[in-house]
Each structure stands twice: as C-alpha cells, then as structure tokens.
Design a protein around this motif. Sequence first.
Motif, PDB file in Angstrom:
ATOM      1  N   ILE A 192       0.855  -1.178   0.000  1.00  0.00           N
ATOM      2  CA  ILE A 192       0.000   0.000   0.000  1.00  0.00           C
ATOM      3  C   ILE A 192       0.897   1.237   0.000  1.00  0.00           C
ATOM      4  O   ILE A 192       1.788   1.363   0.849  1.00  0.00           O
ATOM      5  N   TYR A 193       0.642   2.152  -0.936  1.00  0.00           N
ATOM      6  CA  TYR A 193       1.492   3.329  -1.102  1.00  0.00           C
ATOM      7  C   TYR A 193       0.655   4.607  -1.024  1.00  0.00           C
ATOM      8  O   TYR A 193      -0.483   4.644  -1.532  1.00  0.00           O
ATOM      9  N   PRO A 194       1.218   5.666  -0.414  1.00  0.00           N
ATOM     10  CA  PRO A 194       0.507   6.955  -0.390  1.00  0.00           C
ATOM     11  C   PRO A 194       0.596   7.635  -1.747  1.00  0.00           C
ATOM     12  O   PRO A 194       1.649   7.650  -2.387  1.00  0.00           O
ATOM     13  N   ILE A 195      -0.504   8.223  -2.184  1.00  0.00           N
ATOM     14  CA  ILE A 195      -0.588   8.891  -3.476  1.00  0.00           C
ATOM     15  C   ILE A 195      -1.283  10.231  -3.283  1.00  0.00           C
ATOM     16  O   ILE A 195      -2.245  10.344  -2.526  1.00  0.00           O
ATOM     17  N   GLY A 196      -0.823  11.237  -3.989  1.00  0.00           N
ATOM     18  CA  GLY A 196      -1.485  12.532  -3.959  1.00  0.00           C
ATOM     19  C   GLY A 196      -0.816  13.515  -3.018  1.00  0.00           C
ATOM     20  O   GLY A 196      -0.009  13.153  -2.168  1.00  0.00           O
ATOM     21  N   HIS A 197      -1.161  14.767  -3.188  1.00  0.00           N
ATOM     22  CA  HIS A 197      -0.532  15.845  -2.435  1.00  0.00           C
ATOM     23  C   HIS A 197      -1.156  15.986  -1.060  1.00  0.00           C
ATOM     24  O   HIS A 197      -2.370  15.918  -0.894  1.00  0.00           O
ATOM     25  N   ILE A 215      -0.314  -1.366  -4.904  1.00  0.00           N
ATOM     26  CA  ILE A 215       0.564  -1.574  -6.058  1.00  0.00           C
ATOM     27  C   ILE A 215       1.111  -2.994  -5.982  1.00  0.00           C
ATOM     28  O   ILE A 215       1.605  -3.417  -4.931  1.00  0.00           O
ATOM     29  N   HIS A 216       1.008  -3.731  -7.071  1.00  0.00           N
ATOM     30  CA  HIS A 216       1.553  -5.084  -7.141  1.00  0.00           C
ATOM     31  C   HIS A 216       3.034  -5.020  -7.508  1.00  0.00           C
ATOM     32  O   HIS A 216       3.542  -3.981  -7.937  1.00  0.00           O
TER      33      HIS A 216
END
Length: 402
Positions: A192-197, A215-216
């Motif tokens: 699990i990755y953080p996305i966005g500002h 994300i795989h």
Amino acid sequence: MEIVRPATVGAARENVAARCRDVRAATEHLAARLSAEDQTVQSMPDASPTKWHRAHTSWFFEQFLLRPRLPGYRPFDERFAFLFNSYYVAAGPRHARFQRGLITRPSTEDVRRYRAHVDAGLEKLLAGAAADPEVEEILEIGLNHEQQHQELILADILHAFAQNPLLPAYDPDWVPPRPSAKGGEVALPRGIYPIGHEGEGFFFDNEGPAHEVLIHDVKLSRRLVTNRDWLAFMEDDAYGRPELWLSDGWATAQAQSWQAPGYWQNEGGAWRQMTLGGLRPIDPDAPVSHVSFYEADAFARWSGKVLPSEFEWEAAAREGELEDAFGIVWQWTRSPYVAYPGYRPVEGALGEYNGKFMSNQMVLRGSSLATPAGHSRITYRNFFQPGQRWQFTGLRLADDGA
C-alpha cells in the motif's frame, strides 16, 4: 543559452508581489524572441498563438482577481473577455479555439499594453491586500496557470516553425538537457502506497485528496526510452504492425501516416528532428520526444513491457529512484485521467480548471525541458488526449512480470 527557464520564478520568496512580477516577466521573455507575425500564427487547432497566450493569462487575472477584488478597477477593453476566455463556460461566451489565429487585432503592442494594465492592477491589489489569504490563493493559481502557458508557448511555436519550409529556430544556440547515463530498474514490492498531495505548498485540485493505493510487484526502468531505442522499434517495422497497437492508435497512426516521432525527417537515410534550436541530427542517446500515448503503448508492447501506472511512477519518484523524472520529457503512463477518491472540484468558474477534462485523456508525470523552474512536483498530473504529440512527451518502461 538556457531559454526554458528565462527568469528565476522565486518559488521560495515571501514577497508575493515580487513572485508575480517574476512570472509575468518570464512570459514576456519567452515572447521577446518572436516577431509580431510569429506571435499571431496558429498552426493547428490544439495550438494557440503566442499573442493569445499572453493575453489569456492576463484575462485570467482580470477575470478572477481584479474585477471582483480591486475596487474601481476598469478593464483595459471589455471586448477582450470574449477574445481571450479559453474554456470557462461560467465566465461567459468565448471566441472559437480553432480560430484564435484569425485575431490579427488587437496587435502584439496592444497585448503588451493590456499586460501592463493588468500588472498595474495586480500591484495595486497586492499592495492593499497582501495579508488576504483568498487573494493570495487565487493569485497562486493564476501564476501556476501562467507557467503552464509558458510551456505551451514553446510547444506551440515549435509546431508552427516545423510547418515553415524555412524551418526557423526559436533559439539557434539552444542546448538540450543531458540525460543520465544510469540504467537498471527500481523494484516496487507489493504493498500500500501513499498517493497525492498533502501538507504545505501549492498544488492543483486534481492532485488530491491524498489517499492510498495497492501496487503489485513491479519494476520501473530508471532511464527514459531513447532515440536509439526508438530507431530499433522503427527498423522492426513497428509502425506497420497492427498487432502492436491499440485499435484507436492504429487508426490514428494510419490516418496521420506516422512513421516516426513528431518532427522527425529523413534526409538521405539520415534522421533529423525539428527542435527549439532548429532542424538537427537525431542524437541516439537523447530521450525520445514528441510521441503520443498510442506510440508509447505500442513501443512498450513491442518491448515486452508496459507503461507504468501513474501510481507506480509516483511511488518510485517518492523514493528518489527515477532518473530524469523531471526536466526532459513528460512521461506517459497507462493511467486514464480520472478523479481521485473523494475529489470535488471547487465551486464557480475556477472549478472548470481540471475536473471537466476527466474524460478521454491519459496521465503524464514528471515535467519537460519546457517546464518553468519551480513548476514541477512529484504529485503533478498532466494530461492529454492519447493521440496528441506536439508536446515534449516521452516514456519510460515498466515490467509487471506478466
């Protein structure tokens, strides 16, 4: 000579008025190399004349700041609102986009005077409202909007000059940025990755809200695809192999007779490309530029790879693992331009800035050699229709193990 960052934008300055002057002056610096005739031409419907860009960015400040916020402000010319509105339906009627090149009047000198009039209004507004956070917020949107048009000025005039049999150079002394020589891949493990500002600093509304994505396992190429790579693609008759192309891409490539990236010309078996410095021999080691999403996708399929998603690109960029992520070419991703979870456009005409275009567009990440200094961010989401390639657009590959 460095022409794509003509003035220090001063992103870290506390003086808002000084930053405003810097950005506005940078636009005029870009236009100063062009004649009045250069500034009036429109070479295709997607492009706009330099004179129009100069006037439109002034109209933006007049429409959204000076008219509603500066008591006693008198517009330079009431007719300009019709001529220089772009797509803000809520702000009133507008001249047809594909006919902007027919606006021979007002003259470039009239537009210079218009810009000076708007600049004087901005100085007056900021002198009396320096502590008004809403004024500064709208101003910051306007300045970033003008920086976007600075990049468009270069892309649009390059397209116009490429149609001229004389093949004029915007700057004969232009030197392209040098890419990194590093290779290899960066691996992103499944997670699990953080996305966005999130946090402080300016960002466009389409960069949020911040959220998390799964994300795989994937590997992203550290380097950009080069002209040498693309020549191999061409030599393998990839432009003539429909199995490599999306259906719409194949139809577009056939209809437009694509055989090479934009602005490439073959003279006596040697390839040359129209650049900001004029027609020059292809540099095999330079990142390929002026390719569409359709071409980028076909190249990835030919390579046995894929384009990264915009989330994979952002996650790798946050780790600082992507070479040449900024300042050379915008990089196509395989992600459609859609809203993030929880996204809502702002109210009013400014809400038309990004959200209304979330259809039939693909996301690009990074920035290009024409992007003004201080205008790049890891979370920045550029977007274009998949067949467009007059912008400084390239790609990097990803390997999803499939």
